[in-house]
Scaffold this motif. Structure first.
Motif, mmCIF file in Angstrom:
data_model
loop_
_atom_site.group_PDB
_atom_site.id
_atom_site.type_symbol
_atom_site.label_atom_id
_atom_site.label_comp_id
_atom_site.label_asym_id
_atom_site.label_seq_id
_atom_site.Cartn_x
_atom_site.Cartn_y
_atom_site.Cartn_z
ATOM 1 N N TYR A 31 -8.616 -6.867 -4.287
ATOM 2 C CA TYR A 31 -8.239 -7.287 -2.927
ATOM 3 C C TYR A 31 -8.367 -8.804 -2.762
ATOM 4 C CZ TYR A 31 -7.528 -2.483 -1.725
ATOM 5 O OH TYR A 31 -7.017 -1.206 -1.705
ATOM 6 N N ASN A 32 -9.259 -9.445 -3.527
ATOM 7 C CA ASN A 32 -9.331 -10.909 -3.451
ATOM 8 C C ASN A 32 -8.003 -11.524 -3.912
ATOM 9 O OD1 ASN A 32 -11.908 -10.879 -2.439
ATOM 10 N ND2 ASN A 32 -12.911 -11.210 -4.418
ATOM 11 N N HIS B 120 -2.610 0.697 8.679
ATOM 12 C CA HIS B 120 -3.361 0.732 7.420
ATOM 13 C C HIS B 120 -4.338 -0.437 7.299
ATOM 14 C CE1 HIS B 120 -0.161 3.500 5.323
ATOM 15 N NE2 HIS B 120 -0.905 4.135 6.193
ATOM 16 N N GLY B 121 -4.665 -1.071 8.418
ATOM 17 C CA GLY B 121 -5.634 -2.170 8.384
ATOM 18 C C GLY B 121 -5.005 -3.489 7.995
ATOM 19 N N GLU B 122 -5.873 -4.476 7.720
ATOM 20 C CA GLU B 122 -5.400 -5.833 7.445
ATOM 21 C C GLU B 122 -6.220 -6.460 6.319
ATOM 22 O OE1 GLU B 122 -4.580 -8.329 11.060
ATOM 23 O OE2 GLU B 122 -5.350 -6.556 12.071
ATOM 24 N N LEU B 123 -5.509 -7.106 5.388
ATOM 25 C CA LEU B 123 -6.175 -7.791 4.279
ATOM 26 C C LEU B 123 -7.082 -8.912 4.768
ATOM 27 C CD1 LEU B 123 -3.473 -8.404 1.531
ATOM 28 C CD2 LEU B 123 -5.684 -7.274 1.226
ATOM 29 N N LEU B 124 -6.685 -9.541 5.875
ATOM 30 C CA LEU B 124 -7.430 -10.711 6.337
ATOM 31 C C LEU B 124 -8.526 -10.313 7.344
ATOM 32 C CD1 LEU B 124 -4.584 -13.402 6.638
ATOM 33 C CD2 LEU B 124 -5.997 -12.790 4.670
ATOM 34 N N ASP C 106 -10.923 -4.481 5.220
ATOM 35 C CA ASP C 106 -10.617 -3.586 6.349
ATOM 36 C C ASP C 106 -9.225 -2.984 6.160
ATOM 37 O OD1 ASP C 106 -10.772 -2.175 8.650
ATOM 38 O OD2 ASP C 106 -10.561 -3.890 9.995
ATOM 39 N N VAL C 107 -9.045 -2.333 5.006
ATOM 40 C CA VAL C 107 -7.785 -1.641 4.748
ATOM 41 C C VAL C 107 -8.082 -0.145 4.635
ATOM 42 C CG1 VAL C 107 -6.718 -3.606 3.555
ATOM 43 C CG2 VAL C 107 -7.905 -1.884 2.233
ATOM 44 N N VAL C 108 -7.120 0.658 5.074
ATOM 45 C CA VAL C 108 -7.320 2.112 5.065
ATOM 46 C C VAL C 108 -7.016 2.622 3.664
ATOM 47 C CG1 VAL C 108 -6.489 4.290 6.031
ATOM 48 C CG2 VAL C 108 -6.754 2.279 7.513
ATOM 49 N N TRP C 109 -7.981 3.319 3.068
ATOM 50 C CA TRP C 109 -7.777 3.867 1.734
ATOM 51 C C TRP C 109 -7.354 5.331 1.817
ATOM 52 C CZ3 TRP C 109 -12.975 1.216 0.219
ATOM 53 C CH2 TRP C 109 -12.709 -0.102 -0.197
#
Ligand code: OAD
Length: 235
Positions: A53-54, A106-110, A145-148
């Protein structure tokens, strides 16, 4: 077209260099989904998941919105009715393109999420096991904070409420493989809502849509927007 509900997927960000999941060179053909997109994968190897994710976050930070993101922002400003924009994407290119109030199911990468206390906050840089939650002070519980897979997507109640009030449902750049988003078109049809699919090509879900606009998103989405704003019939 009083209320347009739009669902976007990875295809709308493809021409911004974000990559898709299930196309020929898609992300899930290169990495194992169970390893990087499930709570179990994170529990097994959190360092690897953070690294993954980084890298994606660094890509999302530098990506630029394209003509498709901008056309949808213009639609929300110029359409006299209501426009609801729901995205499965974890990038922030809709916002960078000028859209407001985007629903990130599905959330946000940031953004970061504390697996301990549930706190959510803005996060722009690399994330790791040494990071601490500002709300509960725990270390090692900070995650993207992403939905898995196996987790409940965000804002479902709100999305179904918007769908129940829609007069047009549009799915853009999504393969229709992942539920619950893949079920929105059937929900809309059940309510007699007109449905449009905008995609590079026909998909397995195409038969569920009343109208199709084919081509790369940077061309097909502006075409769709101009058809709506001029109140032209869809083909
Ligand atoms: P997919 O990778 O499954 O599908 C991408 C879609 O975009 C395909 O239908 C392509 O035909 C289309 N496409 C590709 N390039 C395009 C372009 N330039 N213009 C227009 N369309 C284009 O991606 P999603 O449907 O978004 O979830 O995937 C849904 C979810 O699966 C993602 O949110 C993610 C993934 O696993 C999670 O991680 C929870």
């Amino acid at each position: 077209m009083d209320h347009i509900v739009i669902l976007t997927g990875a295809g709308i960000s493809a021409e911004s260099g974000m990559g898709t999941f299930r196309d020929k060179d898609g992300l899930w053909t290169k990495v194992n989904l169970e390893d990087v997109a499930t709570p179990e994968g994170f529990a097994r190897n959190p360092e690897m998941v953070h690294d993954f994710y980084n890298q994606r976050r660094a890509g999302a930070r530098t990506a630029k919105p394209n003509a498709a993101h901008e056309a949808l922002a213009a639609l929300s400003h110029e359409h006299p009715g209501k426009v609801t924009l729901v995205t499965q994407n974890v990038d922030n290119l809709h916002e960078a393109g000028g859209s407001q109030g985007v629903i990130h199911m599905h959330g946000e990468l940031l953004r970061a999420l504390c697996a301990g206390c549930g706190h959510q906050w803005l996060w722009l840089d690399d994330m790791g096991l040494e990071d601490t939650c500002p709300a509960c002070d725990a270390t090692g519980t900070v995650r993207p904070d992403v939905v898995w897979f196996g987790e409940m997507p965000y804002h479902m109640e709100r999305i179904y409420a918007e769908l129940s009030d829609a007069s047009l449902f549009v799915a853009i750049g999504t393969s229709g493989n992942v539920y619950p988003a893949a079920g929105f078109v059937s929900e809309a049809r059940m309510r007699g809502v007109t449905t449009v699919e905008v995609n590079l090509e026909r998909t397995e879900a195409s038969r569920l849509f009343d109208h199709h606009i084919l081509g790369p998103a940077t061309q097909s989405v502006p075409r769709f927007v101009s058809q709506v704003l001029r109140a032209e019939e869809f083909q």
